[in-house]
Design an enzyme around this catalytic site. Structure first.
Site, PDB file in Angstrom:
ATOM      1  CG  ASP A   3      -1.991  -1.047   1.173  1.00 20.77           C
ATOM      2  OD1 ASP A   3      -2.092  -1.740   0.136  1.00 20.77           O
ATOM      3  OD2 ASP A   3      -2.727  -1.185   2.166  1.00 20.77           O
ATOM      4  CG  ASP A  63     -12.308  -3.109  -0.585  1.00 22.64           C
ATOM      5  OD1 ASP A  63     -11.971  -4.210  -1.061  1.00 22.64           O
ATOM      6  OD2 ASP A  63     -11.706  -2.050  -0.826  1.00 22.64           O
TER       7      ASP A  63
END
Length: 261
Positions: free
Chosen positions: A8, A130
């Protein structure tokens, strides 16, 4: 089952968040490319890279950082975070990204998915869902969808999507174990190929997920557990933390383009 390390990127650095909370971030390395090299040298067959800044703003803030990773590695790299237009996808695929992950746009602009699949292979276009308590979250997990996670998956399936990356937000970055039941429920209802994500803490979690292969769960994205050295054979990461450095000589054969999609 394919294990995919996650990187990330926020403000150009390699970070990990807790449950997607930008106020709960830990910086692991200043240069994400170095992190990518570490995971490659530990025999990663694919990498999952997310531009967290883009997830919030919709602007490809860390594009050059991602370009460096793709140019350095000899394995497929999938990229997500703030990809909301046809041009964004073209730009990433143009630098050698193997597949792009469409998240928020799958909810807000499903026509984009149809347009992408009319031009690119389904192996290059995947949808990321998600979810928290079965409800998809979008725009950096700051807004909720009006439909259930599996309902969104079925809509994407109608458009020609073959794979979903499913993240259980309640588990992401918590180091409390994988969301086995939520992933099983989703995979059974979706009837698609699924990459699981969120909460993997140990090899036991990986073994549990393997039992879901019969429902299409064939791969898993692992983040914080790798960064916290929860698995054996992570000597390279230990060496880097101790200032011993790394090199770019890969000892395993190139698998770019050979990964199972």
């Amino acid at each position: 089952m394919l294990i995919i390390p996650a990187i990330d990127i926020k403000d150009g650095k390699c970070v990990r968040l807790t449950r997607g909370d930008f106020d709960q971030q830990k910086i692991y390395l200043d240069n994400p490319r170095d992190m990518a090299i570490i995971w490659r040298k530990q025999n990663a067959k694919m990498l999952h890279v997310v531009d967290l800044d883009a997830a919030l703003t919709g602007t490809m803030v860390n594009f050059e950082k991602i370009r460096e990773i793709v140019a350095t590695l000899d394995i497929p790299v999938q990229v997500g975070g703030g990809i909301r237009s046809f041009e964004d996808v073209e730009r990433y695929l143009g630098i050698g990204v193997s597949r792009v992950v469409i998240g928020s746009a799958a909810v807000t602009n499903p026509q984009l998915i149809a347009e992408l699949l009319a031009t690119f292979s389904p192996s290059q276009i995947v949808v990321g869902i998600d979810a928290e308590n079965g409800i998809p979250k979008i725009k950096g997990w700051t807004e909720s969808s009006s439909m259930q996670d599996y309902e969104l998956a079925l809509e994407m399936k109608k458009l020609g999507v073959k794979r979903i990356i499913y993240t259980d937000i309640s588990r992401d970055g918590m180091m409390q174990g994988v969301g086995y039941e939520s992933t099983r429920r989703f995979a059974m209802k979706a009837g698609m190929r699924v990459t699981a994500s969120g909460g993997v803490t140990s090899s036991d979690d990986l073994k549990k997920l393997q039992t879901l292969e019969q429902y299409g769960v064939d791969s898993v994205i692992v983040g914080k557990a790798l960064y916290e050295s929860n698995f054996p054979c992570q000597q390279l990461w230990y060496n880097y933390e101790k200032g011993m450095g790394i090199d770019c000589n890969f000892t395993t054969a190139s698998v770019r383009g050979k990964c199972c999609f």
